[in-house]
Design an enzyme around this catalytic site. Structure first.
Site, PDB file in Angstrom:
ATOM      1  N   ALA A   1       0.805  -1.216   0.000  1.00  0.00           N
ATOM      2  CA  ALA A   1       0.000   0.000   0.000  1.00  0.00           C
ATOM      3  C   ALA A   1       0.841   1.269   0.000  1.00  0.00           C
ATOM      4  O   ALA A   1       0.320   2.352  -0.256  1.00  0.00           O
ATOM      5  CB  ALA A   1      -0.934   0.003   1.212  1.00  0.00           C
ATOM      6  N   THR A   2       2.140   1.151   0.278  1.00  0.00           N
ATOM      7  CA  THR A   2       3.007   2.332   0.234  1.00  0.00           C
ATOM      8  C   THR A   2       4.158   2.180  -0.749  1.00  0.00           C
ATOM      9  O   THR A   2       4.741   3.176  -1.160  1.00  0.00           O
ATOM     10  CB  THR A   2       3.585   2.648   1.629  1.00  0.00           C
ATOM     11  OG1 THR A   2       4.290   1.495   2.116  1.00  0.00           O
ATOM     12  CG2 THR A   2       2.481   3.012   2.605  1.00  0.00           C
TER      13      THR A   2
ATOM     14  N   GLY B   1       6.148  -0.750  -3.844  1.00  0.00           N
ATOM     15  CA  GLY B   1       6.185  -2.014  -4.554  1.00  0.00           C
ATOM     16  C   GLY B   1       7.613  -2.458  -4.727  1.00  0.00           C
ATOM     17  O   GLY B   1       8.545  -1.657  -4.608  1.00  0.00           O
ATOM     18  N   ARG B   2       7.807  -3.761  -4.994  1.00  0.00           N
ATOM     19  CA  ARG B   2       9.150  -4.276  -5.202  1.00  0.00           C
ATOM     20  C   ARG B   2       9.107  -5.415  -6.206  1.00  0.00           C
ATOM     21  O   ARG B   2       8.069  -6.081  -6.350  1.00  0.00           O
ATOM     22  CB  ARG B   2       9.773  -4.728  -3.886  1.00  0.00           C
ATOM     23  CG  ARG B   2       8.998  -5.806  -3.183  1.00  0.00           C
ATOM     24  CD  ARG B   2       9.300  -5.867  -1.695  1.00  0.00           C
ATOM     25  NE  ARG B   2       8.991  -4.649  -1.010  1.00  0.00           N
ATOM     26  CZ  ARG B   2       7.764  -4.251  -0.647  1.00  0.00           C
ATOM     27  NH1 ARG B   2       6.723  -5.000  -0.953  1.00  0.00           N
ATOM     28  NH2 ARG B   2       7.571  -3.129  -0.027  1.00  0.00           N
TER      29      ARG B   2
ATOM     30  N   ASP C   1      -1.474 -10.279  -0.479  1.00  0.00           N
ATOM     31  CA  ASP C   1      -0.113 -10.294   0.051  1.00  0.00           C
ATOM     32  C   ASP C   1      -0.011 -11.024   1.387  1.00  0.00           C
ATOM     33  O   ASP C   1       0.994 -11.691   1.666  1.00  0.00           O
ATOM     34  CB  ASP C   1       0.477  -8.886   0.142  1.00  0.00           C
ATOM     35  CG  ASP C   1      -0.410  -7.877   0.845  1.00  0.00           C
ATOM     36  OD1 ASP C   1      -1.409  -8.273   1.476  1.00  0.00           O
ATOM     37  OD2 ASP C   1      -0.104  -6.676   0.771  1.00  0.00           O
ATOM     38  N   THR C   2      -1.064 -10.951   2.210  1.00  0.00           N
ATOM     39  CA  THR C   2      -1.008 -11.675   3.478  1.00  0.00           C
ATOM     40  C   THR C   2      -1.040 -13.184   3.261  1.00  0.00           C
ATOM     41  O   THR C   2      -0.399 -13.941   3.988  1.00  0.00           O
ATOM     42  CB  THR C   2      -2.161 -11.260   4.400  1.00  0.00           C
ATOM     43  OG1 THR C   2      -2.184  -9.831   4.503  1.00  0.00           O
ATOM     44  CG2 THR C   2      -2.001 -11.842   5.780  1.00  0.00           C
TER      45      THR C   2
ATOM     46  N   THR D   1       2.002  -1.863   6.687  1.00  0.00           N
ATOM     47  CA  THR D   1       1.006  -0.799   6.801  1.00  0.00           C
ATOM     48  C   THR D   1      -0.131  -1.238   7.725  1.00  0.00           C
ATOM     49  O   THR D   1      -0.626  -0.469   8.557  1.00  0.00           O
ATOM     50  CB  THR D   1       0.456  -0.447   5.413  1.00  0.00           C
ATOM     51  OG1 THR D   1       1.534  -0.008   4.582  1.00  0.00           O
ATOM     52  CG2 THR D   1      -0.586   0.659   5.507  1.00  0.00           C
TER      53      THR D   1
ATOM     54  N   ASN E   1      -7.776  -7.519  11.376  1.00  0.00           N
ATOM     55  CA  ASN E   1      -6.939  -6.392  10.987  1.00  0.00           C
ATOM     56  C   ASN E   1      -6.715  -5.473  12.177  1.00  0.00           C
ATOM     57  O   ASN E   1      -7.668  -5.071  12.852  1.00  0.00           O
ATOM     58  CB  ASN E   1      -7.619  -5.574   9.882  1.00  0.00           C
ATOM     59  CG  ASN E   1      -7.539  -6.228   8.531  1.00  0.00           C
ATOM     60  OD1 ASN E   1      -7.785  -7.414   8.403  1.00  0.00           O
ATOM     61  ND2 ASN E   1      -7.217  -5.445   7.517  1.00  0.00           N
TER      62      ASN E   1
ATOM     63  N   GLY F   1       7.766  -6.031   7.327  1.00  0.00           N
ATOM     64  CA  GLY F   1       8.616  -4.907   7.712  1.00  0.00           C
ATOM     65  C   GLY F   1       8.667  -4.654   9.200  1.00  0.00           C
ATOM     66  O   GLY F   1       9.679  -4.176   9.732  1.00  0.00           O
TER      67      GLY F   1
END
Length: 475
Positions: A13-14, A16-17, A240-241, A262, A299, A409
């Site tokens: 959400a912040t 990409g890679r 992604d989770t 995030t 969440n 992260g």
């Protein structure tokens, strides 16, 4: 050719890679090479808050081209991203930039959906926690003031990337499970629910499982990116989770996980969903996992609280050194408030420190004063929210949690890891940091034949390749 070379496109959400993964199961090795990282910034248009998908696609394809140049033996590509957001298409044309889930248009849509289908019934049908930005609410907003009537198909973000690369229109199941339109019992689209909500069920694409090959790159894409011959795009756990949980080196019967970025996704892995009244009242969700597992989780607001606070401070002052700020926060000895990290006021972008201050004043506690105290307050509040959620997940699911695995992260945030251990009273094993990319690569490797076995076999490979850092609770 490098055995098992696969490219993971991981869109957060912040940021990409693009990562190249090398898997050799026989040798017990798993290695990641980071190729590209790029920001993912929303844009506010007259219609509301949107994702800049065009810019995001440009950046990820540049990353793919770099990956193909560095590693000519790449055999597959997989894409994962955040959940719930989507694009509408008419034919092959995308009808505008996708809305951002933090856009305020969803608020009125919640009432409209619940007037047609009460939340209690929704939970029985889809097993999802209440989040005001779930896809069903976004589509209700789209129905009253958007392009829904013009569209003939709908694609979630990673499926949209897959379509641009291959031309295949599909919905990968782990991400589809977050829309609110998947039947919790059958795992298929709940077309009756869609009709009751005034949605066109024919716009919902064919469902595919993680590991399904989607096909080769479109010829013009392959030529533009300089792709090796025979590269295939593979559906991974595209939420992604879901990919991150693949790479959690845990024993599901005795562990909880926190995928922390995030958002903080806190829960346990189960064989079957839990849709009891108690689970609904605790606002727990049942999302699809790889190999048919259930991600039973909730969440928690996550490091968004800190990153958005830093963004606000930097808007009004000089740049902030985040490692230095965290060190100052760790040194704070005065009591700081522990606020409700899940309060809905913290969802939208803006003045997060001001909202934390107002929460404190409304609840009769002294607000933080310095940046370091605010940061410590955020860390303590997240650790408390994590601890409460782990305890609730254990009670609702019957999993006797002995260890908490923290990946993503947040595993780099030593203060958060230690305070989570302290507040849960359980050891925290931190890492791998790149769990999402690892899970993405492993599902590709199994699809292409360079890895075999069930999730436990894949996790065993993760355990050998990445040593977690252990945090024991303080006395």
């Amino acid at each position: 050719m490098t055995a098992g070379a696969a490219v993971a496109v991981d869109l957060g959400a912040t940021s990409g890679r693009v990562v190249v993964g090398h898997v050799d199961q026989a040798a017990g090795t798993l290695r990641l090479d980071h190729v590209a990282r790029f920001p993912n910034r929303p844009v506010r248009l007259a219609s509301g808050l949107h994702w800049d998908f065009t810019g995001l696609y440009r950046d990820l394809t540049h990353g793919l081209a770099d990956a193909f140049r560095r590693e000519p033996g790449v055999t597959s590509v997989g894409v994962d991203s955040w959940a719930v957001d989507y694009a509408l298409l008419r034919g092959d044309r995308v009808l505008g930039e996708p809305f951002h889930y933090r856009d305020g248009r969803n608020e009125a849509a919640v009432e409209a959906v619940h007037a047609r289908v009460p939340f209690e019934e929704l939970y029985r049908r889809n097993g999802l926690q209440f989040l005001p930005f779930t896809t069903v609410y976004q589509l209700a907003a789209e129905r009253t003031g958007g392009c829904l009537g013009l569209a003939d198909s709908l694609l979630l973000i990673p499926d949209l990337v897959g379509f641009q690369l291959t031309g295949a229109k599909v919905a990968e199941r782990t991400n589809a499970s977050t829309t609110g339109l998947l039947d919790i019992e059958t795992g298929e689209w709940d077309r009756e629910l869609a009709v009751r909500l005034g949605l066109d069920a024919s716009a919902l694409p064919r469902l595919v499982a993680p590991g399904t090959p989607l096909g080769g790159l479109r010829p013009e894409v392959a030529a533009e990116l300089g792709a090796p011959t025979g590269v295939r795009v593979v559906a991974v756990g595209s939420h992604d989770t879901a990919s991150a949980v693949v790479a959690v080196p845990m024993r599901p019967e005795a562990a909880a996980y926190i995928s922390c970025g995030t958002w903080g996704l806190v829960g346990v892995e189960l064989e079957r969903p839990v849709t009891t009244d108690a689970a609904r009242e605790a606002n727990f969700t049942n999302e699809g996992g790889v190999d048919g597992r259930t991600r039973f989780l909730r969440n928690v607001m996550g490091l968004w609280l800190l990153s958005e606070s830093v963004r606000r401070w930097e808007r009004d002052g000089p740049p902030i050194d985040l490692p230095g700020l965290l060190a100052q926060a760790a040194a704070v000895t005065t009591p700081v408030p522990v606020f409700d990290a899940n309060d809905s006021r913290f969802l939208a972008p803006g003045d997060l420190p001001g909202r934390i201050t107002r929460w404190c004043l409304e609840n009769g506690v002294a607000p933080p004063r310095s940046h370091a105290e605010f940061t410590r307050s955020i860390i303590e509040s997240l650790a408390e929210a994590f601890a409460n959620t782990v305890r609730t997940a254990s009670a609702l699911s019957g999993v006797d949690v002995e260890t908490v695995h923290l990946v993503g992260g947040g595993a780099l945030n030593t203060l958060l890891c230690q305070r989570t251990a302290d507040r849960t009273g359980l050891p925290v094993l931190a890492g791998p940091v790149e769990a999402t990319a690892i899970g993405n690569v492993l599902v590709q490797a199994r699809s292409t034949g360079s890895a075999k076995g069930d999730l436990e076999s894949l996790r065993s490979l993760v355990s050998r390749a990445f040593s977690p850092r252990r945090y024991d609770p303080a006395d």
